[in-house]
Scaffold this active site. Structure first.
Site, mmCIF file in Angstrom:
data_model
loop_
_atom_site.group_PDB
_atom_site.id
_atom_site.type_symbol
_atom_site.label_atom_id
_atom_site.label_comp_id
_atom_site.label_asym_id
_atom_site.label_seq_id
_atom_site.Cartn_x
_atom_site.Cartn_y
_atom_site.Cartn_z
ATOM 1 N N GLU A 124 39.156 -14.732 72.371
ATOM 2 C CA GLU A 124 37.729 -14.912 72.099
ATOM 3 C C GLU A 124 37.517 -15.271 70.634
ATOM 4 O O GLU A 124 38.462 -15.187 69.836
ATOM 5 C CB GLU A 124 36.948 -13.652 72.471
ATOM 6 C CG GLU A 124 37.530 -12.368 71.945
ATOM 7 C CD GLU A 124 36.972 -11.132 72.653
ATOM 8 O OE1 GLU A 124 36.205 -10.426 71.999
ATOM 9 O OE2 GLU A 124 37.294 -10.895 73.835
ATOM 10 N N LYS A 126 36.417 -15.035 66.807
ATOM 11 C CA LYS A 126 36.214 -13.996 65.809
ATOM 12 C C LYS A 126 34.965 -14.382 65.021
ATOM 13 O O LYS A 126 34.964 -15.348 64.257
ATOM 14 C CB LYS A 126 37.431 -13.899 64.879
ATOM 15 C CG LYS A 126 37.338 -12.738 63.917
ATOM 16 C CD LYS A 126 38.662 -12.523 63.212
ATOM 17 C CE LYS A 126 38.657 -11.296 62.322
ATOM 18 N NZ LYS A 126 37.566 -11.208 61.391
ATOM 19 N N ASP A 128 32.095 -14.340 62.358
ATOM 20 C CA ASP A 128 32.144 -14.006 60.937
ATOM 21 C C ASP A 128 30.806 -13.452 60.474
ATOM 22 O O ASP A 128 29.985 -14.144 59.879
ATOM 23 C CB ASP A 128 32.521 -15.262 60.140
ATOM 24 C CG ASP A 128 33.028 -14.894 58.760
ATOM 25 O OD1 ASP A 128 33.221 -13.691 58.496
ATOM 26 O OD2 ASP A 128 33.231 -15.809 57.953
ATOM 27 N N TYR A 237 32.785 -5.859 72.708
ATOM 28 C CA TYR A 237 33.645 -4.785 73.208
ATOM 29 C C TYR A 237 32.807 -3.630 73.724
ATOM 30 O O TYR A 237 31.836 -3.224 73.086
ATOM 31 C CB TYR A 237 34.585 -4.291 72.096
ATOM 32 C CG TYR A 237 35.768 -3.528 72.638
ATOM 33 C CD1 TYR A 237 36.680 -4.150 73.478
ATOM 34 C CD2 TYR A 237 35.964 -2.174 72.339
ATOM 35 C CE1 TYR A 237 37.761 -3.457 73.998
ATOM 36 C CE2 TYR A 237 37.049 -1.472 72.849
ATOM 37 C CZ TYR A 237 37.943 -2.126 73.689
ATOM 38 O OH TYR A 237 39.005 -1.449 74.214
ATOM 39 N N LYS A 323 43.592 -15.802 62.042
ATOM 40 C CA LYS A 323 42.526 -16.366 61.200
ATOM 41 C C LYS A 323 42.797 -17.836 60.903
ATOM 42 O O LYS A 323 43.931 -18.222 60.611
ATOM 43 C CB LYS A 323 42.409 -15.570 59.891
ATOM 44 C CG LYS A 323 42.134 -14.106 60.175
ATOM 45 C CD LYS A 323 40.993 -13.437 59.493
ATOM 46 C CE LYS A 323 40.489 -13.827 58.217
ATOM 47 N NZ LYS A 323 39.629 -12.860 57.548
ATOM 48 N N CYS A 418 22.664 -23.962 24.733
ATOM 49 C CA CYS A 418 22.132 -24.684 25.888
ATOM 50 C C CYS A 418 22.505 -26.168 25.795
ATOM 51 O O CYS A 418 22.235 -26.804 24.771
ATOM 52 C CB CYS A 418 20.614 -24.528 25.931
ATOM 53 S SG CYS A 418 19.870 -25.520 27.235
ATOM 54 N N CYS A 421 19.086 -28.155 25.144
ATOM 55 C CA CYS A 421 18.200 -28.046 23.974
ATOM 56 C C CYS A 421 18.876 -27.393 22.779
ATOM 57 O O CYS A 421 18.249 -27.227 21.733
ATOM 58 C CB CYS A 421 16.926 -27.291 24.355
ATOM 59 S SG CYS A 421 17.213 -25.546 24.646
ATOM 60 N N CYS A 436 19.423 -19.821 28.979
ATOM 61 C CA CYS A 436 18.798 -20.358 27.780
ATOM 62 C C CYS A 436 17.417 -19.724 27.646
ATOM 63 O O CYS A 436 16.582 -19.876 28.533
ATOM 64 C CB CYS A 436 18.674 -21.883 27.908
ATOM 65 S SG CYS A 436 17.550 -22.591 26.696
ATOM 66 N N CYS A 442 12.682 -26.101 26.577
ATOM 67 C CA CYS A 442 13.927 -26.649 27.129
ATOM 68 C C CYS A 442 13.565 -27.565 28.311
ATOM 69 O O CYS A 442 12.986 -27.102 29.298
ATOM 70 C CB CYS A 442 14.815 -25.488 27.563
ATOM 71 S SG CYS A 442 16.348 -26.004 28.306
HETATM 72 S S1 IVH Z 1 37.369 -6.447 68.431
HETATM 73 C C1 IVH Z 1 39.375 -2.387 67.858
HETATM 74 N N1 IVH Z 1 36.414 -8.852 68.724
HETATM 75 O O1 IVH Z 1 36.579 -8.625 63.163
HETATM 76 C C2 IVH Z 1 38.945 -3.785 67.974
HETATM 77 N N2 IVH Z 1 36.329 -7.890 66.572
HETATM 78 O O2 IVH Z 1 38.789 -6.210 61.936
HETATM 79 C C3 IVH Z 1 37.586 -3.996 67.537
HETATM 80 N N3 IVH Z 1 35.203 -9.310 64.906
HETATM 81 O O3 IVH Z 1 34.998 -6.542 61.403
HETATM 82 C C4 IVH Z 1 37.278 -5.337 67.110
HETATM 83 N N4 IVH Z 1 34.769 -10.978 66.235
HETATM 84 O O4 IVH Z 1 33.650 -6.849 63.521
HETATM 85 C C5 IVH Z 1 36.649 -7.856 67.863
HETATM 86 N N5 IVH Z 1 35.569 -10.968 69.158
HETATM 87 C C6 IVH Z 1 35.786 -9.981 68.308
HETATM 88 C C7 IVH Z 1 35.402 -10.043 66.964
HETATM 89 C C8 IVH Z 1 35.697 -8.976 66.120
HETATM 90 C C9 IVH Z 1 34.646 -10.516 65.008
HETATM 91 C C10 IVH Z 1 35.278 -8.545 63.640
HETATM 92 C C11 IVH Z 1 35.001 -7.094 63.715
HETATM 93 C C12 IVH Z 1 35.772 -6.517 62.557
HETATM 94 C C13 IVH Z 1 36.863 -7.508 62.387
HETATM 95 C C14 IVH Z 1 38.173 -6.942 62.892
#
Ligand code: IVH
Length: 727
Positions: A124, A126, A128, A237, A323, A418, A421, A436, A442
């Site tokens: 899935e 991640k 941000d 989750y 990542k 600056c 000026c 400045c 200015c």
């Molecule tokens: S699962 C125990 N799934 O990534 C597992 N985390 O260190 C719990 N994050 O800050 C995390 N997308 O908030 C999981 N699809 C995803 C995620 C995700 C982003 C973040 C999470 C945490 C960091 C993991």
């Protein structure tokens, strides 16, 4: 009717109201879900607003029907919420990270070895943003905690309740009576960019990326501010004793059916190839997502197998985060420019040999501030690394020291005067930015202040952008904001690139700005730290500019949300004689200097007229048009009658008003015509020859001005401004 009859009727009315309230809440919840979770709006904004208003009204009339979960409560309350720390029911662990595909392979092989059985991996996105844990009891959101230290987090429930993709009350189950939903609170790119644009206008600290903006917003003490920031959330989750399935994937599908915002970008994989395909696909496709992602999370699907694999001290053995590499390029640093903002902040910007990065050519990148530059120990000709990463603005992230060997090098130092000026720069305690202090002389500060004054959210003077301001300043026609009201159409028309037509339009817009309400005049003055919201707060607390001028530091600080920093800045601004002279000049020009001020009569073109305003407008708000009508002797009336002088009509004028106007033969006047009715002292003078040569409506500057530069991005918000013309 006897007494008991009355009661029956009253009760009847009450139960009808209750039913209607319930129905409206159901309808609005569904609409929120369709819009924020499914991204498939089922109501128009107009319909949604109408239902919301009806519900607000009914709830006001029937306080006994109060419900903290009502959709009306999503707007947040003004009450400040300190954050209580609370223990997590289940600890919030982090994930092991890797940037290497080989380590993903290791994870896959290790899992196979430890489980001795078939297994599935769920891939899935991640997200941000910032993680959140939501507790639901009997289908109601009861608590939202940030990650904190993993054992305990901040209780941010009041703020989370304003996020519309997070359900407050689940529709019918079956869901477990108690469960926790973990996920990520995000700020979509579009919202992030808008927020930073607004902050840039204020020379306020910019958020480096949507992650910082989301976590900063979630920690806001005022839920109303949170509500205005339009956060979103994805849930990833589910935790609890009685979950629907042993499969994480299946649980997420169930959660989606309960109304949670669960991403579709999930795949159950049986082989490493399938995992890699998912990773490679999203490494590119993520660029088209409306929010930031920084990798892929791999999770063993079976909860039983998850338990079997267990945890290390910090993270689960059943999951890993891959990542994505931040997109990075290496190029030569040619020079560093120092850009001066409206409030005098000096930002270093690296000028680079053009280099391709994420599909665009980058020629400039931020160096943030003097401290950052010093840390990098930059030299002319250095090969530097540029990244776009989670940010929209390129930044220099490092220097290739090896490439420096055997080359004569010249160290780059931050300026101490600056660049515009020559005034020695100053820095306040604890601040990263040098600025400045020569605010009144200015040039970029003067021009910046004028640009801010005329901007849409301030005085909304149209036809006078960055280039025209620069032109007028360089010709000596503008020295400060009050000079705008002394401009003359015939003089403007003589300027190269401006015709009489444009000049007259500009004069009309200037005249119309006299109707702009006091709170926006306050904002337009450009007092440091006084943004739009602060200006509103100040105007509420001090309804006249004289009251504000007289306010002491203590009186100002006593106002809700006005901290000492803002209070000090206001006091300082008004203690400067030059500023007082500007205020008086603006007052003499008839600008609004008080809330609900007694209207200053500017003229009598509308004397004795009753004017109806209807529809949606492009140039000014309804309130501004109302103020203009009153400033010129007219009266704004609500409904069309035979006595109505004319209707000021925007787009989508109400059909009933239109019908009535036609039946009664009332004249309909559009926005442009209305504005042209306002007198501008010079508008009637003879057009110049140049006006005849230059019929263009566009105002053309004679010479291009410097592109707006300087950018900024780092983990902490720092001062700076965005610039266009990056590519
Ligand atoms: S699962 C125990 N799934 O990534 C597992 N985390 O260190 C719990 N994050 O800050 C995390 N997308 O908030 C999981 N699809 C995803 C995620 C995700 C982003 C973040 C999470 C945490 C960091 C993991």
């Amino acid at each position: 009717m006897n007494k008991s009859d009355t009661k029956v009727v009253a009760n009847d009315g009450m139960s009808q109201a209750r039913e209607r309230i319930e129905a409206l809440r159901r309808q609005l919840r569904q609409a929120d879900y369709d819009y924020y979770v499914k991204s498939m709006p089922t109501l128009s904004d107009f319909e949604y607003d109408a239902l919301m208003r009806e519900l607000q009204q009914l709830e006001k009339e029937h306080p006994e029907c109060f419900d903290a979960d009502s959709p009306t409560m999503r707007v947040g309350s003004d009450l400040s919420t300190g954050f209580r720390q609370e223990a997590h029911h289940y600890p919030m662990l982090s994930l092991g990270n890797t940037y290497s595909e080989a380590e993903v392979q290791d994870f896959f092989n290790r899992t196979a070895k430890l489980l001795h059985d078939d297994f599935e991996i769920v891939c899935e996105l991640k997200f941000d943003g910032t993680s959140i844990s939501l507790t639901y009891e009997h289908g109601r959101l009861v608590k939202a905690l940030t990650r904190g230290d993993g054992q305990k987090g901040d209780n941010v429930t009041a703020n989370v309740r304003t996020i519309r993709s997070i359900p407050l009350q689940l529709p019918d189950g079956p869901w477990p009576d108690f469960f926790e939903m973990r996920g990520e609170v995000l700020m979509p790119w579009e919202v992030f960019e808008l927020l930073n644009r607004e902050r840039e206008e204020q020379e306020e600290a910019l958020f480096a990326n949507p992650r910082n903006a989301a976590s900063g917003t979630l920690k806001q003490l005022n839920p109303k501010v949170v509500a205005s920031r339009k956060l979103d959330a994805y849930l990833y989750y589910l935790l609890g004793d009685k979950l629907p399935s042993d499969g994480h994937y299946e649980n997420m599908q169930a959660a989606r059916s309960w109304g949670f915002h669960v991403s579709d970008a999930m795949r159950k994989c049986r082989t490493l190839d399938e995992v890699m395909d998912f990773i490679h696909y999203w490494d590119t496709a993520r660029r088209n997502l409306p929010f930031a992602t920084d990798g892929i999370v791999l999770k063993v699907n079976s909860l039983r197998q998850q338990e079997e694999l267990g945890y290390t001290a910090k993270s689960p053995r059943w999951a890993i985060a891959y990542k994505f590499q931040a997109e990075r390029a290496c190029t030569c640093l040619r020079s560093v420019s120092f850009q001066v903002g409206r409030q005098g902040t000096v930002t270093p910007v690296a000028n680079l040999d053009p280099v391709q990065l994420s599909g665009t050519v980058v020629k400039r990148a931020t160096l943030h501030n003097a401290d950052f530059m010093k840390q990098l120990d930059l030299h002319l000709g250095d090969m530097v690394y540029v990244e776009k990463g989670g940010e929209i603005i390129p930044k220099i992230v490092g220097v290739d020291l090896d490439a420096r060997i055997n080359r004569p090098i010249e160290k780059i130092v931050f300026v101490d005067v600056c660049p515009e000026c020559g005034t020695p720069l100053v820095r306040e305690d604890g601040e990263a930015a040098w600025y400045c202090p020569n605010m009144d002389a200015c040039p970029p500060q003067i021009e910046g202040r004028i640009e801010h004054f005329v901007s849409r959210k301030a005085m909304a003077i149209e036809g006078i952008g960055e280039e025209i301001v620069h032109l007028l300043c360089s010709k000596g026609m503008l020295h400060d904001i009050s000079d705008i009201y002394r401009l003359k159409a015939d003089e403007l028309a003589l300027l190269e690139g401006l015709g009489m037509k444009s000049a007259e339009k500009l004069m009309q817009s200037i005249a119309a700005s006299r109707g702009v309400p006091y709170e926006r005049v306050l904002f337009a003055l450009g007092i440091r730290y006084v943004g739009e919201t602060t200006a509103k707060k100040l105007a509420e607390a001090f309804p006249t500019i004289d009251a504000l001028m007289d306010a002491s530091l203590e009186q100002l600080s006593a106002v809700d949300e006005i901290g000492e920093r803002i209070a000090r800045s206001v006091v300082e601004w008004f203690s400067d004689a030059a500023h007082l002279a500007i205020v008086e000049a603006l007052r003499a020009e008839g600008l609004q200097m008080a809330s609900n001020a007694e209207k200053v009569l500017r003229g009598d073109v509308f004397a004795g007229m009753g004017i109806v305003i209807s529809g949606v407008f492009n140039h000014h708000t309804r309130d501004e048009y109302k103020a203009m009508i009153e400033a010129y002797g007219g009266k704004n009336v609500a409904s069309v009658s035979a006595k109505t002088s004319f209707i000021l009509a925007g787009e989508n004028m109400g059909p009933s008003k239109l019908e009535k106007a036609q039946a009664l033969g009332v004249r309909i006047v559009d926005e442009e015509t209305f504005l042209s009715m306002l007198p501008s002292e010079q508008a009637n003078e003879q057009p110049s020859e140049q006006a005849n040569e230059q019929p263009s409506e566009e105002l053309q500057p004679t010479q291009p001005t410097q592109p707006k530069q300087a950018v900024q991005a780092s983990e902490q918000p720092v001062m700076g401004s965005l610039f266009d013309g990056f590519e």
